[in-house]
Design a protein around this motif. Structure first.
Motif, PDB file in Angstrom:
ATOM      1  N   ASP A   1      -1.524  10.346 -14.056  1.00  0.00           N
ATOM      2  CA  ASP A   1      -2.369  10.213 -12.850  1.00  0.00           C
ATOM      3  C   ASP A   1      -2.718  11.614 -12.363  1.00  0.00           C
ATOM      4  O   ASP A   1      -1.934  12.262 -11.661  1.00  0.00           O
ATOM      5  N   LEU A   2      -3.897  12.075 -12.691  1.00  0.00           N
ATOM      6  CA  LEU A   2      -4.306  13.434 -12.342  1.00  0.00           C
ATOM      7  C   LEU A   2      -4.992  13.517 -10.980  1.00  0.00           C
ATOM      8  O   LEU A   2      -5.240  14.613 -10.487  1.00  0.00           O
ATOM      9  N   GLY A   3      -5.261  12.368 -10.389  1.00  0.00           N
ATOM     10  CA  GLY A   3      -5.959  12.356  -9.101  1.00  0.00           C
ATOM     11  C   GLY A   3      -5.036  12.125  -7.917  1.00  0.00           C
ATOM     12  O   GLY A   3      -5.388  11.421  -6.964  1.00  0.00           O
ATOM     13  N   TYR A   4      -3.836  12.725  -7.966  1.00  0.00           N
ATOM     14  CA  TYR A   4      -2.875  12.531  -6.884  1.00  0.00           C
ATOM     15  C   TYR A   4      -2.972  13.599  -5.797  1.00  0.00           C
ATOM     16  O   TYR A   4      -2.273  13.542  -4.790  1.00  0.00           O
TER      17      TYR A   4
ATOM     18  N   ILE B   1      -5.956   8.474  -6.749  1.00  0.00           N
ATOM     19  CA  ILE B   1      -5.034   7.390  -6.432  1.00  0.00           C
ATOM     20  C   ILE B   1      -4.607   7.510  -4.973  1.00  0.00           C
ATOM     21  O   ILE B   1      -4.781   8.551  -4.334  1.00  0.00           O
ATOM     22  N   THR B   2      -4.056   6.426  -4.449  1.00  0.00           N
ATOM     23  CA  THR B   2      -3.634   6.415  -3.043  1.00  0.00           C
ATOM     24  C   THR B   2      -2.145   6.129  -2.894  1.00  0.00           C
ATOM     25  O   THR B   2      -1.631   6.067  -1.779  1.00  0.00           O
TER      26      THR B   2
ATOM     27  N   ARG C   1       0.818  -1.213   0.000  1.00  0.00           N
ATOM     28  CA  ARG C   1       0.000   0.000   0.000  1.00  0.00           C
ATOM     29  C   ARG C   1       0.856   1.268   0.000  1.00  0.00           C
ATOM     30  O   ARG C   1       0.330   2.381   0.078  1.00  0.00           O
ATOM     31  N   GLY C   2       2.186   1.092  -0.033  1.00  0.00           N
ATOM     32  CA  GLY C   2       3.066   2.248  -0.138  1.00  0.00           C
ATOM     33  C   GLY C   2       3.658   2.752   1.151  1.00  0.00           C
ATOM     34  O   GLY C   2       4.140   3.889   1.213  1.00  0.00           O
ATOM     35  N   TRP C   3       3.658   1.906   2.210  1.00  0.00           N
ATOM     36  CA  TRP C   3       4.275   2.278   3.486  1.00  0.00           C
ATOM     37  C   TRP C   3       5.325   1.236   3.856  1.00  0.00           C
ATOM     38  O   TRP C   3       5.091   0.044   3.704  1.00  0.00           O
TER      39      TRP C   3
END
Length: 433
Positions: free
Chosen positions: A232-235, A219-220, A78-80
């Motif tokens: 990715d425009l939803g950052y 995005i997450t 999840r990116g951690w």
């Protein structure tokens, strides 16, 4: 099948576990050793009481040792990832919530952990990475954007800082410039929590994923290619920004090792024996007695302790003598950076031979003219705070500044010790001028 490498097996974590096992062995051997130990005047009853605590100590150590692997197993995808300066209680709470079937709630807690204060504290600690010094001011601007919820501005900057810092440190540590997102970058380091194969390398693989379609969906994860290439425009959200900051802070240990040539395995310490364990327990009892007897000094500056003077004007084995040596060496027409470096406290990752150059880099532009101690407080048996008024010239201007120096007393093994002739005083934070 080859066993998967675990973070808990790195020396920093595994050694305390092995030391506790030695304590267990000593506990089993103690009934046979009691008559022998009594002949040498050791208080075996006290040793017995200390060893009785070993089971509880073992359970606590095992739980702590399991945290890095459990955290990364749950959150890496999840990116951690966990890193050396991450708050352990925050990591434990996130693990417990995730293992209770609420990983989304745990992730929200991790995002909230990265508030402005935490980001600021970590940025300050990043200053120990040489490659970060040129990037510090830009990091502060990104912090302001983060605080003001301008995540669209913050995220690209933090990703750029991350990539550039690794690129510079990678050249020093591996001999070739490669950024964080380069596929061939070697982001592993010996005896490191974050730079384990389950840490930075896994994180980089996720962040560098190809993003080939334009999407406005939120995005997450801070996908570097999708964000910087405009796919990715939803950052523009706090979760992506928090993960970008966390990734930057997680490279600190790797970068420091890279800059000091410590990425590869270092010589191992010899395993401790049960007889050494018994001696250590006996020494601990003696130290406890000294601690019980310790009292802060009745200090009267200008009367029983000089407010200013050369090192020989101060009693041996005192914190004020060490600080006087440091300041007097700085005050010389040609500052003695070697002596200054002998007065500062090194951590396990510091290169002693490189310290004079590090000190020179900070103090070379400042020419000390005078110093005066304006306050000395013995705050603990191994800690004294000394307030000093410094007058120095910098770039043609005279500067007068009051600085508080924290002095720490350590024994020959580098452990905090009750003040006395068998230990030495060191300056904890030497770069505060």
């Amino acid at each position: 099948m080859e066993k998967e490498p675990r973070i808990r097996d790195i020396p920093t974590i595994n050694k305390p576990i092995q030391d506790i096992q030695n304590l267990k062995n000593a506990k089993e051997a103690l009934p046979l050793l009691k008559p022998f130990l009594k002949q040498f005047g050791m208080e075996v009853d006290k040793i017995d009481l200390e060893l009785a605590k070993v089971e509880a100590l073992s359970r606590s150590a095992e739980e702590l040792a399991s945290i890095p692997d459990r955290f990364n197993d749950l959150f890496a995808e999840r990116g951690w990832i966990i890193y050396e300066l991450m708050n352990l209680e925050v990591a434990k709470a996130a693990i417990n919530k995730a293992e209770s079937e609420d990983i989304d709630g745990a992730e929200t807690d991790l995002v909230n952990y990265y508030d402005d204060e935490t980001v600021g504290w970590n940025i300050t600690n990043m200053k120990r990475v040489e490659a970060f010094s040129a990037r510090w001011h830009l990091a502060q601007k990104a912090r302001i954007d983060y605080r003001e919820a301008r995540y669209h501005a913050c995220v690209p900057v933090v990703l750029a800082l991350l990539d550039g810092l690794v690129n510079e440190a990678h050249e020093k540590g591996r001999g070739i410039k490669l950024g964080f997102f380069a596929e061939d970058a070697n982001l592993e380091a010996w005896d490191s929590i974050s730079a384990h194969s389950k840490g930075l390398s896994a994180l980089a693989n996720i962040f560098r994923k190809g993003r080939k379609k334009t999407t406005t969906k939120q995005i997450t994860i801070p996908y570097r290619n999708g964000i910087l290439h405009g796919m990715d425009l939803g950052y523009d959200n706090k979760m992506v920004a928090a993960k970008a900051w966390a990734a930057l802070f997680s490279v600190r240990d790797w970068a420091m090792k890279a800059e000091k040539g410590l990425l590869d395995p270092q010589p191992q310490e010899k395993p401790i024996t049960w007889s050494q364990v018994i001696k250590q327990i006996s020494d601990n009892e003696a130290e406890k007695l000294k601690l019980q007897e310790w009292k802060p000094r009745d200090i009267k500056l200008g009367q029983n302790i000089p407010a200013a003077g050369c090192p020989d004007d101060y009693d041996k084995w005192t914190p004020e003598r060490t600080l006087a040596e440091f300041l007097s060496s700085w005050k010389m027409a040609k500052p003695d950076y070697r002596t200054m470096s002998d007065c500062v406290l090194l951590n396990s990752r510091d290169n002693k031979n490189a310290m004079p150059a590090r000190i020179r880099k900070i103090y070379n532009s400042k020419h000390l003219q005078s110093f005066e101690f304006t306050g000395i407080r013995d705050t603990a048996a191994a800690r004294t705070v000394i307030q000093a008024n410094l007058v120095y010239e910098e770039f043609g201007n005279q500067v007068e500044k009051v600085v508080e120096f924290i002095m720490i007393n350590k024994d020959i093994d580098g452990k905090p010790a009750v003040r006395g002739p068998e230990s030495c005083w060191f300056i904890l934070f030497w770069d505060i001028v």
